[in-house]
Scaffold this motif. Structure first.
Motif, short mmCIF file in Angstrom:
data_model
loop_
_atom_site.label_atom_id
_atom_site.label_comp_id
_atom_site.label_asym_id
_atom_site.label_seq_id
_atom_site.Cartn_x
_atom_site.Cartn_y
_atom_site.Cartn_z
N GLU A 1 -11.84 -0.87 -6.81
CA GLU A 1 -12.81 -1.55 -7.54
C GLU A 1 -12.42 -3.14 -7.64
OE1 GLU A 1 -12.85 0.24 -11.34
OE2 GLU A 1 -13.36 2.38 -10.42
N GLU A 2 -11.34 -3.47 -7.70
CA GLU A 2 -10.98 -4.86 -8.05
C GLU A 2 -10.94 -5.65 -6.59
OE1 GLU A 2 -9.78 -6.98 -10.49
OE2 GLU A 2 -10.28 -5.14 -11.87
N LEU A 3 -10.69 -4.90 -5.41
CA LEU A 3 -10.86 -5.61 -4.07
C LEU A 3 -12.18 -5.82 -3.87
CD1 LEU A 3 -8.04 -3.62 -2.28
CD2 LEU A 3 -8.24 -6.05 -2.77
N VAL A 4 -13.14 -4.70 -4.04
CA VAL A 4 -14.59 -4.88 -3.73
C VAL A 4 -15.15 -5.99 -4.35
CG1 VAL A 4 -16.89 -3.61 -3.77
CG2 VAL A 4 -14.79 -2.68 -3.00
N ALA A 5 -14.75 -6.11 -5.70
CA ALA A 5 -15.39 -7.05 -6.49
C ALA A 5 -14.88 -8.56 -6.37
CB ALA A 5 -15.06 -6.87 -8.25
N ALA A 6 -13.53 -8.59 -5.66
CA ALA A 6 -12.94 -9.98 -5.37
C ALA A 6 -13.37 -10.07 -4.04
CB ALA A 6 -11.62 -10.01 -5.38
N GLY A 7 -13.99 -9.28 -3.21
CA GLY A 7 -14.37 -9.69 -1.58
C GLY A 7 -15.72 -10.11 -1.46
N THR A 8 -15.73 -10.40 -0.10
CA THR A 8 -17.26 -10.91 0.57
C THR A 8 -17.58 -9.98 1.60
OG1 THR A 8 -16.81 -13.40 -0.06
CG2 THR A 8 -18.30 -12.66 1.83
N VAL A 9 -18.60 -9.55 1.35
CA VAL A 9 -18.95 -8.48 2.34
C VAL A 9 -19.47 -9.18 3.48
CG1 VAL A 9 -20.77 -6.60 2.83
CG2 VAL A 9 -20.12 -6.93 0.57
N THR A 10 -18.92 -8.67 4.82
CA THR A 10 -19.01 -9.08 5.95
C THR A 10 -19.97 -8.27 7.01
OG1 THR A 10 -17.06 -8.31 6.91
CG2 THR A 10 -16.85 -10.48 5.91
N ALA A 11 -20.08 -7.06 6.49
CA ALA A 11 -20.90 -5.83 7.12
C ALA A 11 -22.42 -6.17 7.10
CB ALA A 11 -20.55 -4.76 6.57
N ASP A 12 -22.83 -7.17 6.19
CA ASP A 12 -24.63 -7.71 6.03
C ASP A 12 -25.08 -8.40 7.01
OD1 ASP A 12 -23.15 -9.73 5.08
OD2 ASP A 12 -23.71 -9.56 3.06
N ARG A 13 -24.38 -8.73 7.99
CA ARG A 13 -24.90 -9.67 9.09
C ARG A 13 -24.43 -9.12 10.42
NH1 ARG A 13 -21.72 -14.21 6.29
NH2 ARG A 13 -20.92 -12.49 5.31
N VAL A 14 -24.80 -9.88 11.37
CA VAL A 14 -24.72 -9.57 12.72
C VAL A 14 -23.16 -9.90 13.24
CG1 VAL A 14 -25.25 -11.77 13.91
CG2 VAL A 14 -25.33 -9.38 15.08
N SER A 15 -22.49 -9.45 14.06
CA SER A 15 -21.22 -9.47 14.80
C SER A 15 -21.61 -9.19 16.33
CB SER A 15 -20.09 -8.70 14.56
OG SER A 15 -20.08 -8.70 12.92
N GLY A 16 -20.59 -10.05 17.18
CA GLY A 16 -20.78 -10.03 18.48
C GLY A 16 -20.08 -11.21 19.43
N VAL B 1 0.89 -1.12 -0.02
CA VAL B 1 0.00 -0.11 -0.02
C VAL B 1 1.01 1.25 0.06
CG1 VAL B 1 -1.83 1.29 1.41
CG2 VAL B 1 -1.97 -1.24 1.07
N THR B 2 1.96 1.24 0.83
CA THR B 2 2.90 2.57 0.86
C THR B 2 3.32 2.68 -0.78
OG1 THR B 2 3.43 1.94 3.10
CG2 THR B 2 5.07 3.37 1.85
N ALA B 3 3.90 1.55 -1.14
CA ALA B 3 4.46 1.75 -2.57
C ALA B 3 3.31 2.16 -3.47
CB ALA B 3 5.10 0.56 -3.15
N ALA B 4 2.19 1.78 -3.65
CA ALA B 4 1.19 2.01 -4.43
C ALA B 4 0.88 3.64 -4.11
CB ALA B 4 -0.05 1.45 -4.18
N ALA B 5 0.79 3.99 -2.75
CA ALA B 5 0.53 5.50 -2.37
C ALA B 5 1.53 6.36 -3.04
CB ALA B 5 0.30 5.71 -0.98
N GLN C 1 -9.14 3.54 -1.90
CA GLN C 1 -9.90 4.13 -2.82
C GLN C 1 -9.16 5.55 -3.18
OE1 GLN C 1 -13.98 5.53 -1.65
NE2 GLN C 1 -14.80 5.04 -3.62
N ARG C 2 -8.73 5.96 -2.28
CA ARG C 2 -8.07 7.49 -2.56
C ARG C 2 -6.67 7.04 -3.12
NH1 ARG C 2 -9.33 10.67 3.37
NH2 ARG C 2 -11.45 11.14 2.71
N ILE C 3 -6.12 6.24 -2.94
CA ILE C 3 -4.80 6.06 -3.40
C ILE C 3 -4.88 5.46 -4.91
CG2 ILE C 3 -2.66 4.46 -3.44
CD1 ILE C 3 -3.22 4.36 -0.52
N ASN C 4 -5.81 4.46 -5.10
CA ASN C 4 -5.85 4.14 -6.47
C ASN C 4 -7.46 3.54 -6.77
OD1 ASN C 4 -5.77 2.00 -8.72
ND2 ASN C 4 -3.61 2.38 -8.66
N PRO C 5 -8.05 4.17 -7.50
CA PRO C 5 -9.67 3.61 -7.48
C PRO C 5 -9.66 2.37 -8.26
CG PRO C 5 -9.55 6.01 -8.14
CD PRO C 5 -7.98 5.55 -8.12
N LYS C 6 -8.88 1.83 -9.17
CA LYS C 6 -8.80 0.67 -9.88
C LYS C 6 -8.50 -0.48 -8.76
CE LYS C 6 -8.90 -2.10 -13.19
NZ LYS C 6 -10.12 -2.65 -13.79
N CYS C 7 -7.67 -0.31 -7.74
CA CYS C 7 -7.35 -1.25 -6.76
C CYS C 7 -8.56 -1.49 -5.97
CB CYS C 7 -6.42 -0.86 -6.11
SG CYS C 7 -4.55 -1.19 -6.84
#
Length: 627
Positions: free
Chosen positions: A223-238, A176-180, A215-221
Motif C-alpha cells: 500500500e505504501e509503495l503504490v501510494a508513493a509511486g507514479t503509475v507508468t502503465a497508463d501510457r504507451v511504451s515502445g 525483500v528477502t528479510a521482509a519475507a 503484496q503477498r509478503i506485506n500488504p502494508k508495504c
C-alpha cells in the motif's frame, strides 16, 4: 495460448545463448572486432574517449558486410516515413487504456511534483540519520552475536524458537528477502556494506509481478509503495528509430518514428495484477525498513567476508570484514553481482568477490572511484565468471518535464552501436540510460578548464541532433539531447554492464540439484542472476526471489531440513530467471542492430511485425501471479 507463449520464450532463450556466444570474455575485451574508421583508433577518439567501439557481432556483422558489398542506390532512401509512425498513442493502445479497470492518467501538476520529490528527500534524510538502523547499545547486544549450542542433527523450529536468518546485502533483494522471512515469523538481520543508503541509480520500476510478490509478503508495504509511486502503465511504451533509416523496399522511417508500440497494462489486467509503478529508491528502502522488518534489523558498514557451515543442522558462522562474528541458522547472499557469498559458495578464485554497487552502496561512488572501479571490474569479472555485455552505460535522473510525458512512459531510441532509453521517473523527472557498445574498462577524461564536462561532451556528440550528426553521420532525434542537456555532469554516472549465463554452465551434480544453494547458504538477486536492464526486471526478479525464499523457509520445522528448502527455492526460481535473463540478453544484443533490419527488404518488415506481435506474450510471461 500458454503453449504458444512457452514456445516463444523457449526460442528466445535458445537464441540468446547463440547470440551471447559471440560476446568475448571480460578479460579479453581487446579481442572485440573493431570499426576501422575515424572513431576506432586506440588513442582517444574524436569523441574524447579512450577505447574503441565494437562492431555488430555474429550474424548481424555478416549481414552488414554483405549489405556494404552490394551496390548502393541513394534514391531508394529518399522520401518521408509513414505519418502513422509519428503518432504516440495508436488506437489499439488507447482501446486498452480506456477499459474501465485500467488506471487513469493523473496529469503532471505542481502539487504532484512537490509531493513525489519531497517524499524522496524525506526518505534520503531518514537514511542519512540512520533512522531504524542497528546502532549503539542495540548493536552490541544484537541476537546474532551470541553463538548458540545447537546439538548435532539440529533443533526443532518453533514459534518461540524460530528460524534465524542473516542477509548479506541491504539492497532491494536483501530487504525483500528479510521482509519475507520476517513475515513468516523468522528472526532476521541484514548486513549492508555501505556507510549510508545513498540514492543510487534513480527510481526503480516495480512491475506488476513484483508488486504482487510484495503484496503477498506485506500488504502494508504494498500500500505504501503504490501510494508513493507514479503509475507508468497508463501510457504507451515502445521502440523508436533514433535517426532517419530505411528504404522504399523495406520501409522508410524518419528520426523518432515509432517501430513498435505497446501497453503494459493489458497483460497485467488479464492476470489480475496491479499496474506497474515507479518509486524512488530511497523511498522503497525506507518503506521496507520501516514496515517490512523490525527496527534495528539493518546494520550498515558491515560486509560479510567469509562464512563457515557448522554442519549437522547447527547453522552458520559469518565473519564480517572487521572480524565481527554473526551466528544464525541460514545465510542468504543478496550482495550483488560481485557477491562475496557466491564466491565462497561456488569455490571461485580469489578476487571474484568485489565492491557491489548495490542500490545502497553505489551512490557513494564519485567519478574518481568509478574510474578505478571500471578498470578493476574487468579483472573481477573474469574470476567471477560474469559476461561483459559489450555495453557501457551512462545514466542520470533529469529534473525535467519530458515533451511527451502525458502519452509516453517508456521509449527506446535505437541506433547502430548504441541506443537511448528513457522512462518516467515521477515528479516531472526522466530517468535515462545511454548504452554504447564498446570494450570494458573504458573511462572518460578527467574534467579540464577546456572541457569541464567530459561526459556531457561525449553524449552530445554521440546523440547529436543537428549538423553532421554523430561520428557515423547519423542525425539523432531531438529527444535524447532534450534529456541529456537537462542533466548535470555530476548527476551522470557511468558503468560497464555485466550479466551472467542464462543457464547453468556446470556439470557439478550438487549445483544441478541446488543451483543457488548449498547447506544452509543461498544466494538471490544479482548474486544469482544478473541481467541486462532492457526489461526492467532485475529488481522484479529479485523481489520474486525474496518471496520464494520466505515461502520455502517458512515450511521448515527442523533445522536439518534447511538445505532441502533452499535447494527447492533455487530449483523453482532458476528456470524462470534464466528465461528472463536470456530474453534481456537477446534484446540488448539485437537492439543495436535494429537499424540494420530497417534496410533489409522482407526481413525488416517481418522482424518488426514479429516484435510487435510477441510483446503481449512476453509480458504475459513476465506478469504472472505465480513465481
Amino acid at each position: 495460448m500458454k503453449f504458444a507463449s512457452g514456445c516463444l520464450i523457449a526460442a528466445v532463450v535458445t537464441l540468446s545463448q547463440d547470440v551471447s556466444a559471440f560476446a568475448p570474455p571480460p578479460s579479453s575485451s581487446s579481442s572485440l572486432p573493431l570499426r576501422q574508421s575515424h572513431s576506432a583508433s586506440s588513442s582517444p577518439s574524436a569523441l574524447g574517449v579512450t577505447g574503441q567501439q565494437a562492431e555488430s557481432k555474429g550474424p548481424a556483422a555478416f549481414l552488414r558486410k554483405v549489405k556494404a558489398d552490394l551496390p548502393q542506390f541513394s534514391w531508394l532512401a529518399e522520401g518521408s516515413g509513414n505519418p502513422n509512425n509519428k503518432i504516440d498513442m495508436p488506437d489499439y493502445v488507447q482501446a486498452v487504456l480506456s477499459q474501465p479497470d485500467a488506471p487513469k492518467r493523473e496529469a503532471e501538476s505542481e502539487d504532484r511534483t512537490h509531493r513525489i520529490r519531497n517524499r524522496s528527500d524525506e526518505a534520503s534524510a531518514d537514511a542519512a540519520a540512520l533512522r531504524n538502523m542497528l546502532v549503539g547499545e542495540a548493536d552490541t547486544e544484537a541476537w546474532w552475536r551470541t553463538p548458540r549450542e545447537t546439538p548435532k542433527g539440529g533443533r526443532p523450529v518453533t514459534r518461540d524458537d524460530p528460524l534465524t536468518v542473516l542477509v548479506a546485502g541491504g539492497g532491494l533483494a536483501g530487504l525483500v528477502t528479510a521482509a519475507a522471512c520476517h513475515a513468516k515469523g523468522m528472526k532476521v538481520a541484514i548486513f549492508e556494506q555501505a556507510s549510508s543508503y545513498a540514492p543510487y541509480g534513480g527510481p526503480i520500476q516495480i512491475q506488476s509481478n513484483a508488486l504482487r510478490a510484495i503484496q503477498r509478503i506485506n500488504p502494508k508495504c504494498f500500500e505504501e509503495l503504490v501510494a508513493a509511486g507514479t503509475v507508468t502503465a497508463d501510457r504507451v511504451s515502445g521502440l523508436k528509430i533514433g535517426y532517419k533509416k530505411g528504404n522504399k523496399l523495406a520501409g522508410l522511417y524518419d528520426k523518432g518514428d515509432w517501430l513498435v508500440r505497446f501497453d503494459t497494462i493489458g497483460p497485467a489486467l488479464e492476470a489480475g495484477l496491479p499496474a506497474t509503478v515507479v518509486v524512488d529508491r530511497p523511498v522503497i528502502q525506507q518503506i521496507l525498513i520501516k514496515h517490512g522488518v523490525p527496527e534495528g534489523t539493518v546494520r550498515i558498514k558491515s560486509r560479510v567476508q567469509t562464512f563457515e557451515d557448522l554442519g549437522d543442522g547447527q547453522g552458520i558462522c559469518a565473519t564480517l570484514e572487521d572480524g565481527t562474528k554473526a551466528y544464525a541458522d541460514v545465510l542468504v547472499g543478496a550482495d550483488g553481482i560481485w557477491s562475496q557469498i557466491r564466491k565462497t559458495l561456488h569455490g571461485l578464485d580469489d578476487g571474484a568477490g568485489g565492491f557491489a554497487a548495490s542500490g545502497a552502496a553505489g551512490g557513494a561512488l564519485d567519478d574518481a572511484e568509478a574510474r578505478k572501479l571500471a578498470r578493476e571490474t574487468v579483472k573481477v569479472a573474469a574470476k567471477a565468471d560474469r559476461r561483459f555485455s559489450g555495453f557501457t552505460c551512462y545514466a542520470a535522473l533529469a529534473p525535467h518535464r519530458a515533451s511527451n510525458i502525458e502519452d509516453v512512459s517508456y521509449q527506446i531510441l535505437l541506433g547502430e552501436k548504441k541506443y537511448f532509453v528513457s522512462t518516467d521517473g515521477g515528479g516531472e523527472r526522466q530517468q535515462w540510460f545511454a548504452l554504447i557498445r564498446e570494450p570494458a574498462g573504458g573511462v572518460d577524461p578527467e574534467p579540464t578548464p577546456e572541457d569541464p564536462t567530459p561526459k556531457l561532451t561525449r553524449l552530445r556528440k554521440e546523440f547529436a541532433c543537428s549538423g553532421d550528426g554523430d561520428a557515423d553521420g547519423n542525425v539523432w532525434d531531438d529527444f535524447a539531447l532534450e534529456l541529456i542537456n537537462a542533466s548535470s555532469e555530476d548527476d551522470i554516472k557511468r558503468r560497464d554492464l555485466y550479466d551472467g549465463a542464462p543457464l547453468l554452465a556446470t556439470v557439478d551434480p550438487q549445483r544441478l540439484l541446488s543451483p543457488w544453494a548449498k547447506g544452509p547458504v543461498a544466494i538471490c538477486g544479482d548474486a544469482a542472476h544478473p541481467m541486462m536492464p532492457n526489461l526492467g526486471q532485475g529488481g522484479c526478479q529479485s523481489t520474486e526471489d525474496g518471496y520464494r525464499l520466505g515461502e520455502e523457509l517458512g515450511t521448515v520445522t527442523h533445522t536439518k531440513d534447511i538445505p532441502w528448502a533452499l535447494g527447492k527455492y533455487s530449483r523453482v526460481r532458476v528456470i524462470r530467471t534464466a528465461i528472463v535473463q536470456g530474453f534481456a540478453q537477446l534484446g540488448s544484443d539485437l537492439l543495436v542492430d535494429f537499424d540494420l533490419m530497417m534496410t533489409l527488404p522482407l526481413l525488416g518488415p517481418f522482424f518488426l511485425t514479429m516484435t510487435q506481435l510477441s510483446m503481449p506474450w512476453v509480458l504475459r510471461f513476465l506478469y504472472t501471479a505465480e513465481f
